[in-house]
Design an enzyme around this catalytic site. Structure first.
Site, PDB file in Angstrom:
ATOM      1  N   GLU A  89     -36.699 -26.584  48.744  1.00 27.58           N
ATOM      2  CA  GLU A  89     -36.234 -25.601  47.754  1.00 27.58           C
ATOM      3  C   GLU A  89     -34.812 -25.107  48.019  1.00 27.58           C
ATOM      4  O   GLU A  89     -34.569 -23.917  48.173  1.00 27.58           O
ATOM      5  CB  GLU A  89     -37.214 -24.432  47.697  1.00 27.58           C
ATOM      6  CG  GLU A  89     -38.629 -24.858  47.329  1.00 27.58           C
ATOM      7  CD  GLU A  89     -39.629 -23.713  47.350  1.00 27.58           C
ATOM      8  OE1 GLU A  89     -39.245 -22.579  47.723  1.00 27.58           O
ATOM      9  OE2 GLU A  89     -40.797 -23.952  47.012  1.00 27.58           O
ATOM     10  N   ASN A 129     -37.896 -31.632  49.157  1.00 22.10           N
ATOM     11  CA  ASN A 129     -38.990 -31.134  48.328  1.00 22.10           C
ATOM     12  C   ASN A 129     -38.503 -29.957  47.496  1.00 22.10           C
ATOM     13  O   ASN A 129     -37.820 -29.064  48.014  1.00 22.10           O
ATOM     14  CB  ASN A 129     -40.158 -30.697  49.234  1.00 22.10           C
ATOM     15  CG  ASN A 129     -41.425 -30.422  48.466  1.00 22.10           C
ATOM     16  OD1 ASN A 129     -41.944 -31.285  47.766  1.00 22.10           O
ATOM     17  ND2 ASN A 129     -41.957 -29.213  48.593  1.00 22.10           N
ATOM     18  N   HIS A 166     -45.666 -27.921  39.818  1.00 21.13           N
ATOM     19  CA  HIS A 166     -46.480 -26.751  39.469  1.00 21.13           C
ATOM     20  C   HIS A 166     -46.382 -26.535  37.965  1.00 21.13           C
ATOM     21  O   HIS A 166     -45.401 -25.994  37.464  1.00 21.13           O
ATOM     22  CB  HIS A 166     -45.964 -25.494  40.182  1.00 21.13           C
ATOM     23  CG  HIS A 166     -46.111 -25.523  41.666  1.00 21.13           C
ATOM     24  ND1 HIS A 166     -47.336 -25.548  42.298  1.00 21.13           N
ATOM     25  CD2 HIS A 166     -45.186 -25.502  42.655  1.00 21.13           C
ATOM     26  CE1 HIS A 166     -47.160 -25.549  43.606  1.00 21.13           C
ATOM     27  NE2 HIS A 166     -45.866 -25.530  43.843  1.00 21.13           N
ATOM     28  N   GLU A 195     -47.225 -30.777  45.197  1.00 24.11           N
ATOM     29  CA  GLU A 195     -47.932 -29.484  45.163  1.00 24.11           C
ATOM     30  C   GLU A 195     -48.523 -29.255  43.773  1.00 24.11           C
ATOM     31  O   GLU A 195     -48.303 -28.227  43.142  1.00 24.11           O
ATOM     32  CB  GLU A 195     -46.974 -28.341  45.538  1.00 24.11           C
ATOM     33  CG  GLU A 195     -46.316 -28.499  46.893  1.00 24.11           C
ATOM     34  CD  GLU A 195     -45.389 -27.337  47.254  1.00 24.11           C
ATOM     35  OE1 GLU A 195     -45.517 -26.250  46.643  1.00 24.11           O
ATOM     36  OE2 GLU A 195     -44.546 -27.509  48.146  1.00 24.11           O
ATOM     37  N   ASP A 197     -50.536 -28.372  40.581  1.00 25.84           N
ATOM     38  CA  ASP A 197     -51.558 -27.525  39.979  1.00 25.84           C
ATOM     39  C   ASP A 197     -51.173 -27.296  38.516  1.00 25.84           C
ATOM     40  O   ASP A 197     -50.004 -27.315  38.160  1.00 25.84           O
ATOM     41  CB  ASP A 197     -51.762 -26.200  40.722  1.00 25.84           C
ATOM     42  CG  ASP A 197     -50.476 -25.571  41.227  1.00 25.84           C
ATOM     43  OD1 ASP A 197     -49.424 -25.726  40.579  1.00 25.84           O
ATOM     44  OD2 ASP A 197     -50.514 -24.919  42.283  1.00 25.84           O
TER      45      ASP A 197
END
Length: 388
Positions: A89, A129, A166, A195, A197
């Site tokens: 990030e 990432n 996400h 990650e 979701d």
């Protein structure tokens, strides 16, 4: 494959300067490899979840602390992990660099982190990432892509990019998502959805992101960020594949259907010079035999790949049965594990006589001398400078 959500982050692994703690990370690692799973390391350099002693550091002091942290953590897990999220990030939504204390040490801090990581472990895959880099035309996505292209052009080591993916808070899968994955792949790196979701576990979005990954040869994995939706950070959105009781949801089936209809022939993307071993057979006390199909699924008397740490699996499509004899079954030569790796076979009797049979096949390089490697058993070199 397993990723620790918090247990390998800087605050967990170096709570006090120069005092490393791997208890929680090792618990996850040992559980995973005992189940035959790979492990992704997450994460080495990040503006968030830094230990208290690091948070107020600046300049050269912080830069040296970052380098020391990377070296210390990677030394502990050297040769054991599939990949590391080296930097996490680091970009703003407009594509500029995030103004963190790490950025304050100089614009080259990401480059330094990757170079340090490569020196610390030459064989693990090194990844950047980030979140909100799923839309190919979004400024942040373009900035990360441009950084990767720049690193590749200058020889800065980077092997992969992780898209957090996400899709929560009502966000949806962009229409150009597959294009994004392909753009990163075209820049010369593997792609992983790290990650995942999705709000209310939308079957359409889960199937869509899975299909996009399947369609891009260098999309190497999809990691859902949690197991039961009650474990999720936005648990109120029920964004995962299992409900709070661990029951499979409709989204689980939608993902499984895509995977089951997918081809299983990815393009090999070696980091460094790969070392393949298609099969390992261990016979304890001339009795119970364990045969493992390295990098592949169960075939005949060979079990699916298990009991390994390190290395990368690869499946090829060559039918070599016409030229292979006396090695049942020929299908084991359609998979391999390459890189630096170890098999630790359980339930062997200490001090007993063991027979280890290794079946080799070269499926990647085309001439003698292009792949030369050693094989060590219990610390003793069994094959030296071996060339298939």
């Amino acid at each position: 494959m397993v990723t620790a959500e918090n247990e390998m982050k800087p605050d967990a692994t170096e709570p006090n300067q120069n005092q490393f703690n791997f208890t929680a990370g090792d618990q996850i690692y040992n559980w995973a490899v005992g189940k035959g799973m790979k492990v992704r390391g997450h994460t080495l350099a990040w503006h968030s979840q830094q230990p208290t002693w690091m948070q107020n550091m600046t300049g050269t002091t912080l830069r040296n602390a970052m380098i020391n942290h990377i070296n210390g953590v990677m030394a502990h897990y050297k040769g054991k992990l599939y990949a590391w999220d080296v930097v996490n990030e680091a970009f703003n939504e407009d594509g500029s660099r995030r103004q963190s204390n790490l950025q304050g040490t100089g614009n080259d801090w990401i480059e330094v982190a990757f170079k340090t990581a490569r020196a610390a472990d030459p064989n693990v895959k090194l990844c950047h990432n980030d979140y909100n880099i799923e839309n190919a035309t979004y400024a942040k996505t373009v900035a990360v892509l441009n950084m990767i292209k720049d690193f590749k052009s200058r020889g800065v080591p980077i092997d992969c990019v992780g898209l957090q993916t996400h899709f929560t808070g009502g966000s949806s899968l962009p229409s150009n998502f597959q294009t994004t994955l392909q753009n990163f792949a075209n820049a010369g790196v593997d792609v992983a959805l790290t990650e995942v979701d999705v709000t209310n576990a939308s079957t359409t979005q889960y199937a869509g992101l899975t299909q996009a990954c399947v369609n891009v040869a260098r999309c190497v994995g999809i990691t859902v960020w949690g197991v039961r939706h009650s474990d999720s950070w936005p648990s109120n959105e029920s964004p995962l594949l299992f409900d709070g009781s661990g029951n499979k949801k409709a989204a689980y089936t939608s993902v499984l259907n895509v995977l089951n209809s997918a081809p299983t022939n990815p393009t090999p993307t070696p980091a460094g010079t790969p070392t393949p071993t298609p099969a390992v057979t261990s016979t304890p006390n001339s009795a119970t035999t364990l045969s493992i199909n390295s990098g592949g699924s169960a075939s005949g008397s060979f079990t699916a790949d298990q009991y390994f740490s390190g290395g990368t699996a690869y499946t090829n499509t060559v039918d070599e049965s016409p030229i292979i004899s006396n090695v049942p079954p020929a299908a084991i030569f359609q998979s391999e594990r390459y890189g630096a790796f170890t098999y630790t076979i359980p339930n062997r009797t200490a001090g007993s006589s063991q027979t280890v049979t290794l079946h080799f096949d070269e499926t990647y390089v085309t001439a003698a001398g292009q792949r030369v490697f050693n094989v060590t058993i219990n610390g003793t070199t069994a094959l030296s400078s071996f060339d298939i």
